[in-house]
Design a protein around this motif. Sequence first.
Motif, PDB file in Angstrom:
ATOM      1  N   VAL A 180       3.970 -17.350   1.476  1.00  0.00           N
ATOM      2  CA  VAL A 180       4.332 -16.030   1.993  1.00  0.00           C
ATOM      3  C   VAL A 180       5.838 -15.836   1.815  1.00  0.00           C
ATOM      4  N   VAL A 181       6.231 -14.799   1.058  1.00  0.00           N
ATOM      5  CA  VAL A 181       7.654 -14.595   0.803  1.00  0.00           C
ATOM      6  C   VAL A 181       8.198 -13.316   1.426  1.00  0.00           C
ATOM      7  N   ASP A 182       7.336 -12.403   1.879  1.00  0.00           N
ATOM      8  CA  ASP A 182       7.839 -11.193   2.524  1.00  0.00           C
ATOM      9  C   ASP A 182       6.714 -10.530   3.298  1.00  0.00           C
ATOM     10  N   VAL A 183       7.082  -9.843   4.394  1.00  0.00           N
ATOM     11  CA  VAL A 183       6.134  -9.078   5.206  1.00  0.00           C
ATOM     12  C   VAL A 183       6.757  -7.718   5.473  1.00  0.00           C
ATOM     13  N   ASN A 184       5.986  -6.646   5.306  1.00  0.00           N
ATOM     14  CA  ASN A 184       6.467  -5.284   5.510  1.00  0.00           C
ATOM     15  C   ASN A 184       5.602  -4.583   6.540  1.00  0.00           C
ATOM     16  N   ASP A 185       6.246  -3.877   7.476  1.00  0.00           N
ATOM     17  CA  ASP A 185       5.499  -3.282   8.586  1.00  0.00           C
ATOM     18  C   ASP A 185       4.810  -1.974   8.235  1.00  0.00           C
ATOM     19  N   PHE A 186       5.307  -1.182   7.302  1.00  0.00           N
ATOM     20  CA  PHE A 186       4.617   0.055   6.891  1.00  0.00           C
ATOM     21  C   PHE A 186       4.896   0.243   5.417  1.00  0.00           C
ATOM     22  N   PRO A 187       4.156  -0.460   4.553  1.00  0.00           N
ATOM     23  CA  PRO A 187       4.433  -0.444   3.119  1.00  0.00           C
ATOM     24  C   PRO A 187       3.900   0.828   2.454  1.00  0.00           C
ATOM     25  N   SER A 188       3.885   0.821   1.128  1.00  0.00           N
ATOM     26  CA  SER A 188       3.444   1.995   0.363  1.00  0.00           C
ATOM     27  C   SER A 188       1.932   2.116   0.278  1.00  0.00           C
ATOM     28  N   PHE A 189       1.213   1.016   0.498  1.00  0.00           N
ATOM     29  CA  PHE A 189      -0.246   0.975   0.369  1.00  0.00           C
ATOM     30  C   PHE A 189      -0.703   1.430  -1.021  1.00  0.00           C
ATOM     31  N   LYS A 190       0.098   1.107  -2.024  1.00  0.00           N
ATOM     32  CA  LYS A 190      -0.262   1.459  -3.399  1.00  0.00           C
ATOM     33  C   LYS A 190      -1.560   0.772  -3.806  1.00  0.00           C
ATOM     34  N   GLU A 191      -2.368   1.509  -4.532  1.00  0.00           N
ATOM     35  CA  GLU A 191      -3.661   1.042  -5.048  1.00  0.00           C
ATOM     36  C   GLU A 191      -4.724   0.883  -3.965  1.00  0.00           C
ATOM     37  N   VAL A 192      -4.410   1.165  -2.701  1.00  0.00           N
ATOM     38  CA  VAL A 192      -5.458   1.172  -1.680  1.00  0.00           C
ATOM     39  C   VAL A 192      -6.282   2.433  -1.861  1.00  0.00           C
ATOM     40  N   PRO A 193      -7.596   2.330  -2.027  1.00  0.00           N
ATOM     41  CA  PRO A 193      -8.412   3.527  -2.256  1.00  0.00           C
ATOM     42  C   PRO A 193      -8.391   4.462  -1.053  1.00  0.00           C
ATOM     43  N   ASP A 194      -8.199   5.780  -1.332  1.00  0.00           N
ATOM     44  CA  ASP A 194      -8.193   6.785  -0.273  1.00  0.00           C
ATOM     45  C   ASP A 194      -7.222   6.394   0.828  1.00  0.00           C
TER      46      ASP A 194
END
Length: 301
Positions: free
Chosen positions: A240-254
């Motif tokens: 694990v190299v990074d954690v983001n609390d509200f990322p872009s959610f790219k490629e998540v369907p819908d």
Amino acid sequence: MRLCFLVEERYRHDGMPQEVIRQLSAWGHQVDVSRPGRSLLRISDAIRAGSHDAWVLKTVSGGPGLTLLEAASAVGLTTVNDARSIRGVRDKALAAAIGRSRGLPVPTTYAAACPEALAELPESEFPLVVKPADGSSGRAVRLVESPGRLAALGPELAREGMLIAQPYVPNSGIDLKVYCVGGELYATERGSPLGPDRGVRGRRVTLSPEVAAIAAEVGAVYGLDLYGVDILLGPDGPVVVDVNDFPSFKEVPDAAARVGRAVLELARRGTTATGPGNDPVAVPVPVRVPVQMPATVGGAG
């Protein structure tokens, strides 16, 4: 429901969170948007018990939004994610300490208030990945091959404030980003910011049970409900190299609808429990870990 989104100028026109805001509005919910970097906010009136069902943060790491979110939490308002959990991952040095202490496969991490302090590291620790402790979106991440290169980058690194450094994990040059939305995990692979394919559009991949279990544990360790985690597939296993609390959610369907439903569910629950450091934080949504094993899974960066 009435929701307040804290949105930094940098994300004013981004699909995330603008598409989520539009989706929530289309469902009939009232969404107020505050721009903490530009707006004058009368805190004594705006942040008060009962003003909103939930506050949602989408700002840069060093922006003023987190302070406002913490103020909302302090008067008993529900925040997404919980403000104390966000603080625990936005400070990358703190995040590394929490993760290692809770058994996550986080690489050895050094923190330095100035780049000269990193010169104390033995040459055997190089190459290093050096980045700002409050960095986000791959900003100012550097691969430092040698002590000599570190010295040459000194003036440039000095502008970044607190730094963290981690020994470079050999990998294929592909990053694996896992998103958690409403208890579901979605994974994408894309070119590493340190590799020649930087900026190449990501693609969905299937998670192995091992990586899925680590990604799910990240939410429990940091007390997060909506998050992203960067995982490298190194020679000794996932890291694990990074954690983001509200990322872009790219490629998540819908993605807009999924994130919108998750925000509404978290606003409805509004419950608290004990999280990192034994502080009360929002109860993370239980994550459903996939059990299928793909033939291959993309590596990291």
